[in-house]
Design a protein around this motif. Structure first.
Motif, mmCIF file in Angstrom:
data_model
loop_
_atom_site.group_PDB
_atom_site.id
_atom_site.type_symbol
_atom_site.label_atom_id
_atom_site.label_comp_id
_atom_site.label_asym_id
_atom_site.label_seq_id
_atom_site.Cartn_x
_atom_site.Cartn_y
_atom_site.Cartn_z
ATOM 1 N N THR A 60 0.827 -1.213 0.000
ATOM 2 C CA THR A 60 0.000 0.000 0.000
ATOM 3 C C THR A 60 0.854 1.253 0.000
ATOM 4 O O THR A 60 0.356 2.348 0.274
ATOM 5 C CB THR A 60 -0.918 0.002 1.244
ATOM 6 O OG1 THR A 60 -0.102 -0.044 2.428
ATOM 7 C CG2 THR A 60 -1.865 -1.177 1.241
ATOM 8 N N ASN A 61 2.137 1.093 -0.306
ATOM 9 C CA ASN A 61 3.066 2.235 -0.253
ATOM 10 C C ASN A 61 3.398 2.796 -1.627
ATOM 11 O O ASN A 61 4.402 3.475 -1.808
ATOM 12 C CB ASN A 61 4.352 1.851 0.476
ATOM 13 C CG ASN A 61 5.087 0.719 -0.225
ATOM 14 O OD1 ASN A 61 4.504 -0.046 -0.975
ATOM 15 N ND2 ASN A 61 6.385 0.599 0.032
ATOM 16 N N LEU A 62 2.558 2.483 -2.624
ATOM 17 C CA LEU A 62 2.762 3.047 -3.961
ATOM 18 C C LEU A 62 1.864 4.266 -4.122
ATOM 19 O O LEU A 62 0.653 4.190 -3.902
ATOM 20 C CB LEU A 62 2.438 2.011 -5.035
ATOM 21 C CG LEU A 62 2.647 2.488 -6.480
ATOM 22 C CD1 LEU A 62 4.125 2.713 -6.760
ATOM 23 C CD2 LEU A 62 2.060 1.495 -7.474
ATOM 24 N N LEU A 63 2.453 5.386 -4.503
ATOM 25 C CA LEU A 63 1.714 6.618 -4.758
ATOM 26 C C LEU A 63 1.934 7.030 -6.206
ATOM 27 O O LEU A 63 2.997 6.785 -6.785
ATOM 28 C CB LEU A 63 2.200 7.737 -3.826
ATOM 29 C CG LEU A 63 2.028 7.504 -2.322
ATOM 30 C CD1 LEU A 63 2.726 8.594 -1.528
ATOM 31 C CD2 LEU A 63 0.555 7.433 -1.943
ATOM 32 N N PRO B 274 12.022 9.745 2.511
ATOM 33 C CA PRO B 274 11.469 8.380 2.657
ATOM 34 C C PRO B 274 11.163 7.676 1.341
ATOM 35 O O PRO B 274 10.785 6.502 1.353
ATOM 36 C CB PRO B 274 10.169 8.628 3.437
ATOM 37 C CG PRO B 274 10.281 9.996 4.005
ATOM 38 C CD PRO B 274 11.120 10.767 3.047
ATOM 39 N N VAL B 275 11.304 8.344 0.206
ATOM 40 C CA VAL B 275 10.991 7.721 -1.087
ATOM 41 C C VAL B 275 12.078 6.704 -1.437
ATOM 42 O O VAL B 275 13.266 7.009 -1.433
ATOM 43 C CB VAL B 275 10.877 8.789 -2.196
ATOM 44 C CG1 VAL B 275 10.804 8.137 -3.566
ATOM 45 C CG2 VAL B 275 9.657 9.660 -1.957
ATOM 46 N N GLU B 276 11.652 5.478 -1.719
ATOM 47 C CA GLU B 276 12.587 4.414 -2.050
ATOM 48 C C GLU B 276 12.912 4.387 -3.540
ATOM 49 O O GLU B 276 14.040 4.071 -3.932
ATOM 50 C CB GLU B 276 12.001 3.065 -1.608
ATOM 51 C CG GLU B 276 11.784 2.984 -0.098
ATOM 52 C CD GLU B 276 11.055 1.720 0.312
ATOM 53 O OE1 GLU B 276 10.571 0.998 -0.587
ATOM 54 O OE2 GLU B 276 10.958 1.461 1.521
ATOM 55 N N SER B 277 11.922 4.668 -4.383
ATOM 56 C CA SER B 277 12.156 4.709 -5.827
ATOM 57 C C SER B 277 11.044 5.507 -6.484
ATOM 58 O O SER B 277 9.930 5.596 -5.961
ATOM 59 C CB SER B 277 12.212 3.295 -6.423
ATOM 60 O OG SER B 277 10.963 2.648 -6.265
ATOM 61 N N ALA B 278 11.372 6.100 -7.635
ATOM 62 C CA ALA B 278 10.385 6.858 -8.402
ATOM 63 C C ALA B 278 10.664 6.641 -9.880
ATOM 64 O O ALA B 278 11.826 6.617 -10.306
ATOM 65 C CB ALA B 278 10.440 8.344 -8.060
ATOM 66 N N THR B 279 9.611 6.456 -10.647
ATOM 67 C CA THR B 279 9.732 6.249 -12.080
ATOM 68 C C THR B 279 8.565 6.933 -12.767
ATOM 69 O O THR B 279 7.678 7.475 -12.095
ATOM 70 C CB THR B 279 9.759 4.742 -12.407
ATOM 71 O OG1 THR B 279 10.065 4.555 -13.792
ATOM 72 C CG2 THR B 279 8.431 4.094 -12.095
ATOM 73 N N THR C 44 9.485 -0.594 -9.681
ATOM 74 C CA THR C 44 8.779 0.338 -8.794
ATOM 75 C C THR C 44 7.317 -0.056 -8.602
ATOM 76 O O THR C 44 6.813 -0.037 -7.482
ATOM 77 C CB THR C 44 8.862 1.768 -9.357
ATOM 78 O OG1 THR C 44 10.242 2.154 -9.452
ATOM 79 C CG2 THR C 44 8.133 2.752 -8.447
ATOM 80 N N ILE C 45 6.644 -0.426 -9.676
ATOM 81 C CA ILE C 45 5.211 -0.735 -9.551
ATOM 82 C C ILE C 45 4.948 -2.201 -9.226
ATOM 83 O O ILE C 45 3.814 -2.593 -8.960
ATOM 84 C CB ILE C 45 4.445 -0.355 -10.833
ATOM 85 C CG1 ILE C 45 4.926 -1.196 -12.014
ATOM 86 C CG2 ILE C 45 4.589 1.132 -11.129
ATOM 87 C CD1 ILE C 45 4.140 -0.940 -13.286
ATOM 88 N N ARG D 209 7.407 4.745 -4.903
ATOM 89 C CA ARG D 209 7.381 3.720 -3.854
ATOM 90 C C ARG D 209 8.098 4.296 -2.640
ATOM 91 O O ARG D 209 9.270 4.696 -2.733
ATOM 92 C CB ARG D 209 8.062 2.454 -4.336
ATOM 93 C CG ARG D 209 7.967 1.277 -3.391
ATOM 94 C CD ARG D 209 6.584 0.670 -3.354
ATOM 95 N NE ARG D 209 6.251 -0.061 -4.567
ATOM 96 C CZ ARG D 209 5.175 -0.824 -4.682
ATOM 97 N NH1 ARG D 209 4.338 -0.949 -3.652
ATOM 98 N NH2 ARG D 209 4.896 -1.427 -5.821
ATOM 99 N N THR D 210 7.378 4.332 -1.505
ATOM 100 C CA THR D 210 7.936 4.967 -0.312
ATOM 101 C C THR D 210 7.902 4.011 0.870
ATOM 102 O O THR D 210 7.324 2.921 0.801
ATOM 103 C CB THR D 210 7.132 6.243 0.026
ATOM 104 O OG1 THR D 210 7.731 6.910 1.123
ATOM 105 C CG2 THR D 210 5.696 5.898 0.384
ATOM 106 N N ALA D 211 8.511 4.404 1.952
ATOM 107 C CA ALA D 211 8.491 3.587 3.164
ATOM 108 C C ALA D 211 7.060 3.486 3.691
ATOM 109 O O ALA D 211 6.288 4.441 3.639
ATOM 110 C CB ALA D 211 9.405 4.194 4.215
#
Length: 416
Positions: free
Chosen positions: A86-89, A117-122, A157-158, A246-248
């Motif tokens: 549930t940590n995908l925005l 806190p963002v782990e990855s972004a695409t 990421t997704i 994708r965040t913590a």
């Protein structure tokens, strides 16, 4: 010698209390006797009992199946949400004051990735290209497939997976290669990599096919090309349409609050931020509403079955008048007659409820097996369905039992 006989004393007249003490006490029916007497009526009319119980069984089976399938579906969806996270925005363009769509900056994903806190972004970006199976198909026939530029780390990421082939990499993203979403491949009639599609006025080679992506369903109907290839061959301006973040787990809400100001500091209200897992959770609420409707229909079927039980018991009372009269003549009181027929009605409906619960459970198991869902039925639902059927039987049998209890021995033994 003249003997005189003493007169015997006259006994006092019997009182009402003495008379009641001399009357025999009616025999009491033990619980097992009540059940035996109730079952005797069902054994004597087996076909009628089965047909009456069938209506109850259908209603209970429908209710149990609705609850069971709904619970199994919910368990599958919760399992899916837990697996995907549930940590995908997602960040997308909003609308400006004039109602026009506000584009995201070309480095939006890079700016988002700098948030702590963002782990990855695409990101992905829509292009004006269209995709067709071959160059003989008209330009307007697109099948609802969008051509999107994609970053190379999109799948990680997704949480998407490949069904076949491979995803874009530094060696292929500069060339006319494409990865198709699950529905896009189906609509184009492509079931394996290696073929070609007519995309943007030239041939692109299909190098991969994706599995369905629950958290990003828009990718299912997309044809994904490399960011550089989209710029070179399709006139892509480099502005992303959607940024996936994708965040913590512990910082989802705090990151959600700062995403819009990070992407567009001047006009954060022109940025749309959402959490895809919320859409999956909304599906649960929609399914609960639909299940409530089906559960109501099952309850109606159960009530119709109760009417059948009442009809059966009324006919049973009419047919067994002599039995009732004989039992009354032998000392059975009204309460025992009422208990006998009420027990028969409850037993009939209860057996139908048990059969319906088993049938509903079997239907749920079969459906869950076909859909590859976990099989779950709340025990309280099974117990509640059987208890409801017994309650319906008690209500349905109340009038026939009372009618049988009101018959006097002479009236019951009289035949027309």
């Amino acid at each position: 010698m003249n003997l005189r006989t003493k007169p015997r004393p006259t006994p006092p007249p019997p009182t009402a209390t003495t008379a009641r003490e001399k009357l025999p006490t009616p025999a009491r029916l033990r619980p097992r006797d009540v059940i035996a007497v109730g079952l005797s009526g069902l054994r004597g009319r087996k076909l009628r009992a089965v047909l009456s119980a069938l209506g109850i069984a259908i209603g209970v089976a429908a209710m149990v199946a609705v609850v069971g399938i709904g619970t199994s579906s919910e368990a599958r969806l919760n399992e899916q949400i837990a697996k995907l996270g549930t940590n995908l925005l997602t960040v997308g363009p909003g609308t400006s004051f004039t109602g026009d769509q506000s584009p995201l900056p070309s480095d939006a994903d890079a700016m988002v990735e700098r948030i702590g806190p963002v782990e990855s972004a695409t990101a992905t970006g829509k292009t004006r290209g269209t995709v067709r199976r071959n160059d003989r198909i008209g330009e307007g026939i697109t099948g609802g497939i969008e051509v999107q530029a994609a970053r190379l780390d999109l799948l990680d990421t997704i949480g998407a997976k490949l069904r076949a082939g491979r995803f874009l990499d530094p060696a292929t993203e500069r060339y006319p290669t494409v990865v198709l979403g699950s529905k896009a491949a189906e609509r184009l009639g492509i079931d394996a990599p290696g073929g070609q599609v007519w995309l943007g006025g030239q041939w692109f080679t299909v190098i991969g096919l994706l599995e369905p992506v629950p958290l990003a369903p828009e990718l299912d109907t997309s044809a994904l090309v490399g960011w550089h290839a989209a710029t070179e061959y399709l006139g892509f301006d480099g502005s992303p349409t959607t940024v996936y973040t994708r965040t913590a787990e512990s910082a989802v809400e705090s990151v959600r609050d700062v995403l819009a100001p990070t992407v567009n500091p001047k006009n954060p209200n022109e940025v749309k931020v959402s959490r895809p897992s919320d859409a999956l959770a909304a599906q649960l609420a929609a399914k609960d509403t639909f299940n409530a409707l089906l559960l109501g229909l099952g309850a109606v079927a159960l009530l119709v079955g109760g009417v059948g039980v009442a009809n059966t018991m009324v006919i049973a009372v009419l047919e067994r008048r002599q039995e009732i009269g004989l039992r009354r003549a032998l000392g059975a009181h009204r309460g025992q007659i009422r208990t006998q027929f009420l027990t028969e009605a409850v037993t009939l409906a209860g057996l139908g409820g048990v059969a319906g619960a088993l049938l509903g459970g079997a239907a749920t198991y079969g459906y869950a097996a076909v859909k590859d869902w976990p099989f779950e039925i709340p025990l309280i639902a099974l117990a509640g369905a059987v208890a409801a059927s017994a309650a319906v039987g008690a209500i349905a049998g109340l009038y026939p039992a009372s009618r049988a209890a009101r018959l006097t021995p002479t009236e019951a033994l009289a035949t027309s």
